[in-house]
Design a protein around this motif. Sequence first.
Motif, PDB file in Angstrom:
ATOM      1  N   GLY A 118       0.781  -1.224   0.000  1.00  0.00           N
ATOM      2  CA  GLY A 118       0.000   0.000   0.000  1.00  0.00           C
ATOM      3  C   GLY A 118       0.816   1.279   0.000  1.00  0.00           C
ATOM      4  N   THR A 119       2.120   1.150   0.079  1.00  0.00           N
ATOM      5  CA  THR A 119       2.976   2.330   0.084  1.00  0.00           C
ATOM      6  C   THR A 119       3.773   2.386  -1.215  1.00  0.00           C
ATOM      7  OG1 THR A 119       3.174   2.209   2.474  1.00  0.00           O
ATOM      8  CG2 THR A 119       4.825   3.514   1.311  1.00  0.00           C
ATOM      9  N   THR A 120       3.826   3.558  -1.804  1.00  0.00           N
ATOM     10  CA  THR A 120       4.571   3.702  -3.049  1.00  0.00           C
ATOM     11  C   THR A 120       6.063   3.659  -2.774  1.00  0.00           C
ATOM     12  OG1 THR A 120       2.808   5.027  -4.026  1.00  0.00           O
ATOM     13  CG2 THR A 120       4.996   5.188  -5.029  1.00  0.00           C
ATOM     14  N   VAL A 121       6.716   2.805  -3.493  1.00  0.00           N
ATOM     15  CA  VAL A 121       8.163   2.633  -3.359  1.00  0.00           C
ATOM     16  C   VAL A 121       8.802   2.976  -4.693  1.00  0.00           C
ATOM     17  CG1 VAL A 121       9.981   0.926  -3.041  1.00  0.00           C
ATOM     18  CG2 VAL A 121       7.990   0.906  -1.552  1.00  0.00           C
ATOM     19  N   THR A 122       9.881   3.713  -4.642  1.00  0.00           N
ATOM     20  CA  THR A 122      10.577   4.061  -5.877  1.00  0.00           C
ATOM     21  C   THR A 122      11.982   3.475  -5.848  1.00  0.00           C
ATOM     22  OG1 THR A 122      11.404   6.136  -4.970  1.00  0.00           O
ATOM     23  CG2 THR A 122       9.294   6.214  -6.122  1.00  0.00           C
ATOM     24  N   CYS A 123      12.467   3.151  -7.033  1.00  0.00           N
ATOM     25  CA  CYS A 123      13.821   2.626  -7.176  1.00  0.00           C
ATOM     26  C   CYS A 123      14.534   3.451  -8.238  1.00  0.00           C
ATOM     27  CB  CYS A 123      13.794   1.158  -7.587  1.00  0.00           C
ATOM     28  SG  CYS A 123      13.255   0.050  -6.263  1.00  0.00           S
ATOM     29  N   GLY A 124      15.702   3.932  -7.885  1.00  0.00           N
ATOM     30  CA  GLY A 124      16.458   4.723  -8.839  1.00  0.00           C
ATOM     31  C   GLY A 124      15.723   6.002  -9.165  1.00  0.00           C
ATOM     32  N   GLN A 125      15.894   6.465 -10.401  1.00  0.00           N
ATOM     33  CA  GLN A 125      15.226   7.693 -10.826  1.00  0.00           C
ATOM     34  C   GLN A 125      13.778   7.378 -11.178  1.00  0.00           C
ATOM     35  OE1 GLN A 125      18.544   8.112 -13.698  1.00  0.00           O
ATOM     36  NE2 GLN A 125      18.360  10.293 -13.301  1.00  0.00           N
ATOM     37  N   SER A 126      12.880   8.011 -10.482  1.00  0.00           N
ATOM     38  CA  SER A 126      11.461   7.737 -10.715  1.00  0.00           C
ATOM     39  C   SER A 126      10.682   9.060 -10.752  1.00  0.00           C
ATOM     40  CB  SER A 126      10.908   6.848  -9.605  1.00  0.00           C
ATOM     41  OG  SER A 126       9.552   6.557  -9.818  1.00  0.00           O
ATOM     42  N   PRO A 127       9.943   9.324 -11.844  1.00  0.00           N
ATOM     43  CA  PRO A 127       9.890   8.505 -13.054  1.00  0.00           C
ATOM     44  C   PRO A 127      11.212   8.563 -13.801  1.00  0.00           C
ATOM     45  CG  PRO A 127       8.771  10.576 -13.402  1.00  0.00           C
ATOM     46  CD  PRO A 127       9.122  10.537 -11.950  1.00  0.00           C
ATOM     47  N   PRO A 128      11.459   7.593 -14.632  1.00  0.00           N
ATOM     48  CA  PRO A 128      12.711   7.604 -15.379  1.00  0.00           C
ATOM     49  C   PRO A 128      12.803   8.865 -16.225  1.00  0.00           C
ATOM     50  CG  PRO A 128      11.607   5.485 -15.593  1.00  0.00           C
ATOM     51  CD  PRO A 128      10.627   6.418 -14.942  1.00  0.00           C
ATOM     52  N   PRO A 129      13.976   9.434 -16.328  1.00  0.00           N
ATOM     53  CA  PRO A 129      14.118  10.630 -17.173  1.00  0.00           C
ATOM     54  C   PRO A 129      13.829  10.291 -18.634  1.00  0.00           C
ATOM     55  CG  PRO A 129      16.255   9.795 -16.475  1.00  0.00           C
ATOM     56  CD  PRO A 129      15.241   9.032 -15.703  1.00  0.00           C
ATOM     57  N   SER A 130      13.577  11.292 -19.412  1.00  0.00           N
ATOM     58  CA  SER A 130      13.223  11.069 -20.808  1.00  0.00           C
ATOM     59  C   SER A 130      14.368  10.453 -21.590  1.00  0.00           C
ATOM     60  CB  SER A 130      12.796  12.394 -21.453  1.00  0.00           C
ATOM     61  OG  SER A 130      13.839  13.337 -21.320  1.00  0.00           O
ATOM     62  N   THR A 131      15.545  10.460 -20.994  1.00  0.00           N
ATOM     63  CA  THR A 131      16.687   9.850 -21.676  1.00  0.00           C
ATOM     64  C   THR A 131      16.840   8.375 -21.331  1.00  0.00           C
ATOM     65  OG1 THR A 131      18.023  10.699 -19.866  1.00  0.00           O
ATOM     66  CG2 THR A 131      17.991  11.980 -21.895  1.00  0.00           C
ATOM     67  N   SER A 132      15.960   7.850 -20.524  1.00  0.00           N
ATOM     68  CA  SER A 132      16.011   6.434 -20.160  1.00  0.00           C
ATOM     69  C   SER A 132      14.839   5.706 -20.793  1.00  0.00           C
ATOM     70  CB  SER A 132      15.953   6.257 -18.637  1.00  0.00           C
ATOM     71  OG  SER A 132      17.100   6.773 -18.031  1.00  0.00           O
ATOM     72  N   VAL A 133      14.919   4.376 -20.767  1.00  0.00           N
ATOM     73  CA  VAL A 133      13.782   3.579 -21.223  1.00  0.00           C
ATOM     74  C   VAL A 133      12.982   3.140 -20.002  1.00  0.00           C
ATOM     75  CG1 VAL A 133      14.941   2.769 -23.295  1.00  0.00           C
ATOM     76  CG2 VAL A 133      15.148   1.457 -21.167  1.00  0.00           C
ATOM     77  N   ASN A 134      11.894   2.486 -20.263  1.00  0.00           N
ATOM     78  CA  ASN A 134      11.024   2.027 -19.189  1.00  0.00           C
ATOM     79  C   ASN A 134      11.141   0.517 -19.032  1.00  0.00           C
ATOM     80  OD1 ASN A 134       9.253   4.547 -18.488  1.00  0.00           O
ATOM     81  ND2 ASN A 134       9.438   4.495 -20.704  1.00  0.00           N
TER      82      ASN A 134
END
Lengths: 985, 119
Positions: free
Chosen positions: A302-318
């Motif tokens: 129930g808790t939002t967890v982020t890893c690394g850059q979130s959201p990914p920058p436009s220079t990254s893929v998903n």
Amino acid sequence: MRRVVTVLLAAAVAVGASVGLGAAAAVPAATASASGATGSANAASAIGDTAATNAAALASATGSTVLAATSGSGTSSLSTTGSAAIDDVRRCIATNSQLDVYYLIDASGSLYSDVSGSTATDPDFVRADILGNSLKQLANLGNGVQVNYSAGFFGTEFKPAVDWTPVTADTADAQATALNQAIRNQPSLGYTNWGAGIAGAQAALAAQHAANGGCQMLVWLTDGALNLHDDDAQNAAALNTLCGNTVDGSSEPADGLGAFNDMRASGIVVVGVLLSVNPDPADATQTQYMRPLVESSGEVNGTTVTCGQSPPPSTSVNGALVQATDPTQLATVFANLGVLINGGYPQPFDADGGFQVDPGVSTFTVLTVDPAWSLAAPAGSGIPNLTASSTEPGVKITTTGGVTEIDVDVSSAAYQGHWMLTTPAGGDRELYLYSGLKIVPDTSNALIAGVAGTLKGTIATTTGRALDLSNYTYSLVVSKVPADGSSAQKIGTATATADGSFSLDYTPGADDGGTMNLVYELNPLATAKSNSTLASVSASQQLQVAIPANFPTVTPSSLALSTLMGSKGKASGTLTLTAPADGSAGSVCFPNGVTPQIVNDPADRSSSWQFTSNAQLANGCVAVPAGQSVTVDLAATNPVAANSSVTAKLPVVLTAADGSGLPETVPVTFSTTRPVNAAAFNLTAVILIVLGLLIALFMLWLMNFVTAGIAHGRQLLRGSFPATISQQGNIEGARGTDLSAASLDDFAYQRQLDTVKRMTDADLGALRSKPGLFNTRYEIEAPAGSRVFTPFAATGSARRLGRSRGDIERGMIAPMPDQLNKLWALVIRDADLLQSPAAGPIPATLVVYKRNDPRNHDQFMERMLDVTRDTKLWAKVSRARVVVGEQASGGAGGTGSTGSGISGGNSSTSTRSPAIPSPAAPTASTSATAPTAARPPSSSEPSAPPAPSAPRGGDQAAPAVPRASSPDGAGGNQPPPPPPRPRRQ
Amino acid sequence: MASPIPLLIGVVAVALSLAIAVVTAVNGRASSVWFLTLPIIEPGQWWLSLVGYILTPLVVIFAFGLNRIWQRDGLRDRAFTPKPGYSLALKWMVGAGFLLALWHIVNLATVVSEQWVNS
């Protein structure tokens, strides 16, 4: 396949169709792309990729609609980010035509029946069939895409399985069989070490990328949670390291943003596949971490967890996470991947199975689970009905895992029109249309900052068929993606001619100097005839925008100041102004002075910012001599401290020697903190907390102290009576006196007093109030040599009573009410208390208070009956007798610690309590031996037995006199005198 | 009958303290407190937190004690009707007051320590 066809059909409906919807919803964001610059897969993907959020940003910039948002509605097993990840793959292969797929396969013991028994998640190696079939799907991508694959296993450690191998439509079956067999031959590798597996796959992908620079996708199949030797600490550390964030608070993450973030930044699209069969509830939380790992963000409990850059920058893929509770679902998911990656866009069938193919559609794909399907071409086309056995040119029919895929090339006009799909056995079916368009940016595009330029390119077909743009409705939007990864910015809409060529005039600013990433996108895109939506088409291009050689430059292009700490700190940084490259002199002008304009400060301090610099301004400009550099130190201060991240912009004008100017904006960023002295903070906090408690407690005590008091009042009467108390609890008058016959004559009026905190009774001793925090205790302190007992219970808990409890037991003190008129008590001399039980009732003095009530004729009888009817007092007397007796015995036993032997350790009482004989020697205890006789008479501390009453009507306590039974203090052997009347006092 | 005045005092004190806590939090600036970042009051408005600190728990405890004493003393009057609900409500308010007091204490401590740093 081991699964029954009907199960597959259901799975196809439940997952396949929904995945198709989800992916299709994301399709408009981007489709094919073309890179005209680098040829690097990373760069291509970085340029062309639009993560779900960035796709939205791009769409916002272009004014188009991003349908990807609808995919998060729960109708798809792919999240919005997951759909964007599929788009990333599709766009990249349209640019690069090389796709490297790495299968990272879980070989931990939980999948194997020989390790996990009946709880094995895939005892039949269904994963081998699934991954083998997915390889076939990828091999049929078409459009000239070269697919290479490799595979590896992971358990406790990583183990490579298949080296990089090219896969074509011709070799797909053989390679699929090889992969299938490799999986089946692999025994369990122990625990589930995600980190080892990811690291192994990452290394293999990096090596392959160095070799061919292709687009890259990692298919990571696992069935459960990270587990390193069942060690929670190791698990937490490994998880945090992979995530690049402290998602598990029991361990610190390693430096960096995590392996998954690295892969996203490198252009590797990770498709995480969670085979959630027989899930272990204990692993529920761990498995939830897969989504934030793969997609950069997700919910865990129930808790939002982020890893690394979130959201990914436009220079990254998903990345995309697919979860299935049944291996058959995964088969369908993989079956859809090929269609989606190829750029298919889902279309609905008519109710009767018909559908329209307009001019402009290059190909359509039908997926059906009915093996008896038939497809009727438009009337008059001359094409026979298509069935599973058809071999018509332009028609490709493949069946994988019970799902039939029918691909029809409809570039010929004869194929356009109304088609009809018939599925006698029913079941679900899907239709996808392809535009077959691509965008090819002109490789000669070049821009110079401040100089008007033109961006050119061509819209072409992927199949080589003739292009007719009149078959489409479209908008060709060109956007630039900032190198810092922020959202794309629309720079214009290009105009295309009939032959597909397009152009857009654009004048870049000095801000665009350096690398500039452009995205060209046909969005929206639909057929002109029936307005059938087609997947959007995009392409990316990377340009180098040059600063004219006659202008000076400012570096860095984005200035990051040091951190501003506190209200007296300073954030500083340095700009370097470099002379024009052509060897001329120049200047850098600051239109607003060297004062950045605050763009964003969450702490809302825009009015209090102060900037200083050492710039030597002349007419607002800093001269830069030819061939030299000038540094400008910039400092920011603010008297208001706060924890914040501040962004500002510094407008400058690069000025050439000829006076021409090129505007540029230098972004300025820095952090501010509001530090506190931890020691001072903690000390102050503790002081305030303690002070708050102490003040509060003191207030409570003070209020009780102020308001506490013994209510005396008017017409208060007091009577003192010689009495006895028997073991039956009867309180009777001494020598047969009838207590109930007491009258006003036996009571004495007391002096009228207000409420008093302390007073003295001639027989009872000191009466006092003892204010506490929450209650006030009222008690009688027995006179020396005597014990006092009242029928009242002590107020407060045993803990609060403390040592008073013992004194009450021993009769040293006795609880009393706060209203004196309700008080009555018995006073017993120590010697009498300890007389032998055989000696009969214990002599005592009964003291009774009451308020005169002239209207009640029976007031005295009623009051005395209240006293004499009380049979519970004996329990207290008896208890005191035992306790005091024990203490007396202890004292007699030679301890000597209590002096008199009855003080019970209460030094305040030991000094006034004589030695008491043990009950075992009652003969030694008589009233004749009462030591109080040695004490001087006192109105406050009567030392004698109950005194005779004072004259009637007296308001003073009568002087203490010897007990009537022993007026001379020796009367134990005297014959009893006649029963006297109760005496008053 | 038991007087509602202590209860009213307590309610008003808690309400005012809560209002002060909200105002300070809304208008505060982010600051590092232990391992947290909290919106701490402006240094110049330290008196607001002091007022909050006095209101809760001190005034509430005063009301609590006043109610207890008045109700206890009232029992001397046969016609007196005690109100246990008042005591219970004030008891809860004392608890809430201590929680609110923590926020005011954190604000005051931060201001003090900040002055320490910048002095």
